[in-house]
Design a protein around this motif. Structure first.
Motif, short mmCIF file in Angstrom:
data_model
loop_
_atom_site.label_atom_id
_atom_site.label_comp_id
_atom_site.label_asym_id
_atom_site.label_seq_id
_atom_site.Cartn_x
_atom_site.Cartn_y
_atom_site.Cartn_z
N SER A 21 21.52 11.23 -6.03
CA SER A 21 20.39 11.08 -6.96
C SER A 21 20.88 10.81 -8.38
O SER A 21 20.27 10.03 -9.12
N ILE A 22 21.97 11.46 -8.76
CA ILE A 22 22.54 11.21 -10.09
C ILE A 22 23.04 9.77 -10.19
O ILE A 22 22.82 9.08 -11.19
N VAL A 23 23.70 9.30 -9.13
CA VAL A 23 24.18 7.92 -9.12
C VAL A 23 23.00 6.95 -9.18
O VAL A 23 23.07 5.91 -9.84
N ALA A 24 21.88 7.29 -8.52
CA ALA A 24 20.70 6.43 -8.54
C ALA A 24 20.14 6.27 -9.95
O ALA A 24 19.48 5.27 -10.25
N SER A 25 20.38 7.27 -10.82
CA SER A 25 19.83 7.21 -12.17
C SER A 25 20.63 6.30 -13.09
O SER A 25 20.20 5.99 -14.20
N LEU A 26 21.83 5.88 -12.67
CA LEU A 26 22.64 5.00 -13.51
C LEU A 26 21.95 3.66 -13.68
O LEU A 26 21.38 3.11 -12.75
N GLY A 27 21.99 3.14 -14.85
CA GLY A 27 21.48 1.78 -15.05
C GLY A 27 20.37 1.64 -16.05
O GLY A 27 20.40 0.74 -16.89
N MET A 28 19.35 2.53 -16.01
CA MET A 28 18.19 2.32 -16.87
C MET A 28 18.56 2.36 -18.35
O MET A 28 18.15 1.49 -19.13
N LEU A 29 19.35 3.35 -18.75
CA LEU A 29 19.75 3.43 -20.15
C LEU A 29 20.76 2.34 -20.53
O LEU A 29 20.94 2.05 -21.70
N GLY A 143 18.26 15.07 -10.25
CA GLY A 143 19.34 14.13 -10.49
C GLY A 143 19.03 13.18 -11.63
O GLY A 143 19.91 12.80 -12.40
N LEU A 144 17.77 12.77 -11.75
CA LEU A 144 17.36 11.90 -12.85
C LEU A 144 17.57 12.60 -14.19
O LEU A 144 18.12 12.02 -15.13
N GLY A 145 17.16 13.87 -14.27
CA GLY A 145 17.31 14.61 -15.51
C GLY A 145 18.75 14.87 -15.89
O GLY A 145 19.09 14.93 -17.08
N LEU A 146 19.63 15.02 -14.89
CA LEU A 146 21.04 15.23 -15.16
C LEU A 146 21.79 13.93 -15.39
O LEU A 146 22.72 13.86 -16.19
N ILE A 275 2.59 6.21 -9.18
CA ILE A 275 2.09 5.19 -10.10
C ILE A 275 1.85 5.78 -11.49
O ILE A 275 2.34 5.26 -12.50
N ALA A 276 1.09 6.86 -11.53
CA ALA A 276 0.71 7.44 -12.82
C ALA A 276 1.90 8.04 -13.55
O ALA A 276 2.05 7.90 -14.77
N MET A 277 2.77 8.72 -12.79
CA MET A 277 3.87 9.43 -13.40
C MET A 277 4.92 8.49 -13.99
O MET A 277 5.38 8.67 -15.12
N TYR A 278 5.30 7.46 -13.22
CA TYR A 278 6.35 6.56 -13.70
C TYR A 278 5.90 5.70 -14.86
O TYR A 278 6.72 5.20 -15.63
N MET A 279 4.59 5.50 -15.00
CA MET A 279 4.11 4.84 -16.20
C MET A 279 4.50 5.65 -17.42
O MET A 279 5.02 5.13 -18.41
N GLY A 280 4.23 6.96 -17.36
CA GLY A 280 4.57 7.83 -18.48
C GLY A 280 6.05 7.94 -18.72
O GLY A 280 6.52 7.85 -19.86
N LEU A 281 6.84 8.08 -17.65
CA LEU A 281 8.28 8.25 -17.80
C LEU A 281 8.93 7.01 -18.41
O LEU A 281 9.83 7.12 -19.26
N GLY A 306 19.62 10.08 -23.43
CA GLY A 306 19.57 10.66 -22.10
C GLY A 306 19.14 12.11 -22.08
O GLY A 306 18.55 12.58 -21.10
N PHE A 307 19.42 12.83 -23.17
CA PHE A 307 19.08 14.24 -23.21
C PHE A 307 17.57 14.47 -23.30
O PHE A 307 17.10 15.59 -23.07
N VAL A 308 16.82 13.42 -23.65
CA VAL A 308 15.37 13.53 -23.66
C VAL A 308 14.87 13.83 -22.24
O VAL A 308 13.84 14.49 -22.06
N MET A 309 15.62 13.36 -21.23
CA MET A 309 15.22 13.55 -19.84
C MET A 309 15.73 14.87 -19.26
O MET A 309 15.31 15.25 -18.16
N LEU A 310 16.62 15.56 -19.97
CA LEU A 310 17.19 16.79 -19.43
C LEU A 310 16.13 17.86 -19.12
O LEU A 310 16.22 18.53 -18.08
N PRO A 311 15.11 18.06 -19.98
CA PRO A 311 14.07 19.04 -19.63
C PRO A 311 13.36 18.72 -18.31
O PRO A 311 12.84 19.61 -17.66
#
Length: 465
Positions: A21-29, A143-146, A275-281, A306-311
């Motif tokens: 899951s952590i590896v899946a988060s690579l890329g967006m930033l 994993g996304l938050g980390l 749908i609703a959640m990922y719009m906000g994220l 990236g630390f904005v997503m830690l919470p």
């Protein structure tokens, strides 16, 4: 040497799923950095996210069905090795085409969680099963938050390639954990059934076309010929897949199982909240990094963005522990509207207050609480209605719907922002940001109301019996 079933510990499966899951988060930033370093346009660099999502959505149901078979351990390790090879390819890529191939191989990360849940259902003792499945189901959010802050730290100091080399090491450790803790195969209790190649091909082609149409809709134009043909063709192919699957004895996705009330409820919540959640994220990440000159941006550098997503990770982990503690005394059905309520509060808070960093981080924590609560309940609802032989397939389909909901939400937010840009191709306006966040909040509220109504009507039916 064959390891006995008692050697399987929930923490081993959680670590394996969390690593992927952590590896899946690579890329967006890293999209702006990749565009600059590999000399491509930002719109082209966005394909690093699109290709990863496409492959993940297509292979997840395939991996889910295979995990119902006898070779669970072999499937998990082979998938992790492909992800590791893709990470190494992306880290050493001499050009964007090779980098894109590596990102495509990393798409298998989306299928790891359903595989680990199937392994847990088979090998964990009964007293650890519910907690194990609950924890595995929220590793995506955790994993996304980390992964976001880790990506920011590595990329800002050492370059984007370092983040992908770190992924190689991380996945290698997951391979070692899986190798030593999961019983050697084959699983003598698993059925041996022919794989539904025709169903997999139809579903993969239809879903790929649908996601391409959704992701490219804002650029092509929703009413354009390419969008109409792609999305319309996807609907036709998926309709054919439904007909074929209902007539196939051992279909890749058992659609008859999906019609059961608990499974239907979990799947409806997955796509609606996705749908609703990922719009906000997606909007929050943009607000955090946008320059102050836009009127809404906070100009947070990549190192700290990236630390904005830690919470989000903290909230999902904490709520998961609460769900695990209460799941024996509280119906899993009740956790869905509770989690949706937290997501609704978070979405409305983001809509009304997103001008300070602490407001974004507080909203992310509430998002994490909502995600952790709903995601922990969904697999439990499915597991109690589905036999072990169908669990991997049913959970993987739920995962696909989460992914599809995320793609729809991201595309919808992109369409709103494109329609409210300062200039063609320019940054969005404050009005566009607020409108996208408002749609996210209203969508979360609508799903919350629907889940609450289902809970009340279900209680009324039980009382009438």
């Amino acid at each position: 040497m064959r390891r006995d079933t008692e050697s399987v510990q929930p923490i081993a499966l959680i670590y394996t799923a969390l690593s992927s899951s952590i590896v899946a988060s690579l890329g967006m930033l890293l999209v702006p950095t990749i565009a600059r370093e590999l000399d491509v346009a930002v719109s082209t660099a966005q394909w690093t996210l699109t290709i990863n999502l496409l492959v993940g959505a297509v292979v997840t149901p395939v991996m889910g069905r295979l995990s119902d078979g006898p070779h669970k351990k072999r499937l998990l390790i082979a998938s992790l090795l492909i992800i590791m090879a893709g990470s190494a390819l992306a880290a050493s890529a001499p050009n964007f085409a090779v980098f894109l191939a590596g990102r495509a191989m990393q798409g298998l990360t989306y299928g790891i969680v359903p595989v680990t849940i199937a392994i847990a259902r088979r090998y964990l003792p009964p007293d650890r099963l519910a907690g194990g499945i609950s924890s595995l189901s929220v590793t995506v959010a955790t994993g996304l938050g980390l992964g976001y802050p880790l990506t920011g730290l590595l990329a800002s100091d050492f370059g984007f390639r370092t983040a992908f080399w770190f992924a190689v090491v991380f996945i290698a450790s997951a391979v070692a954990v899986a190798w030593w803790t999961i019983p050697d195969g084959p699983d003598d209790q698993a059925p041996r059934r022919p794989f539904d190649v025709r169903g997999a091909a139809l579903f993969g082609a239809g879903l790929a076309a649908l996601l391409i149409g959704i992701s490219q809709g804002p650029d092509w134009g929703w009413a354009s010929v390419p969008s109409t043909l792609t999305i319309g063709g996807a609907v036709v192919v998926l309709a054919i897949w439904v007909v074929v699957s209902l007539r196939t004895p051992h279909a890749m996705v058992n659609l008859r199982v999906i019609r059961r009330p608990d499974v239907l409820l979990a799947n409806g919540a997955a796509i609606g909240l996705g749908i609703a959640m990922y719009m906000g994220l997606s909007i929050i990440s943009l607000v955090a990094q946008a320059p102050e000159s836009t009127g809404f941006g906070l100009a947070v550098p990549v190192l700290w963005a990236g630390f904005v997503m830690l919470p989000l990770s903290v909230g999902s982990f904490a709520s998961n522990r609460v769900v695990r503690a209460l799941s024996r005394r509280v119906s899993l059905t009740m956790f869905l509207p509770i989690g949706a309520s937290a997501l609704t509060v978070a979405a409305f808070a983001m809509w009304l207050a997103h001008n300070h960093l602490w407001e974004l981080m507080a909203g992310q924590f509430l998002f994490g609480v909502g995600i952790g609560t709903t995601y922990a309940a969904m697999p439990g609802l499915i597991a109690r209605s589905v036999v072990t032989e169908e669990l991997g397939s049913a959970v993987s389909f739920n995962q696909v719907l989460r992914t599809l909901g995320g793609a729809l939400g991201s595309a919808l937010s992109g369409a709103v922002l494109t329609a409210h840009a300062v200039s063609p191709g320019g940054p969005p306006t404050e009005t566009g940001i607020r409108l996208a966040l408002a749609i996210s909040a209203i969508g979360c509220a609508a799903v919350c109301v629907a889940l609450t109504a289902n809970l009340i009507s279900g209680g009324a039916r039980e009382s009438a019996r």
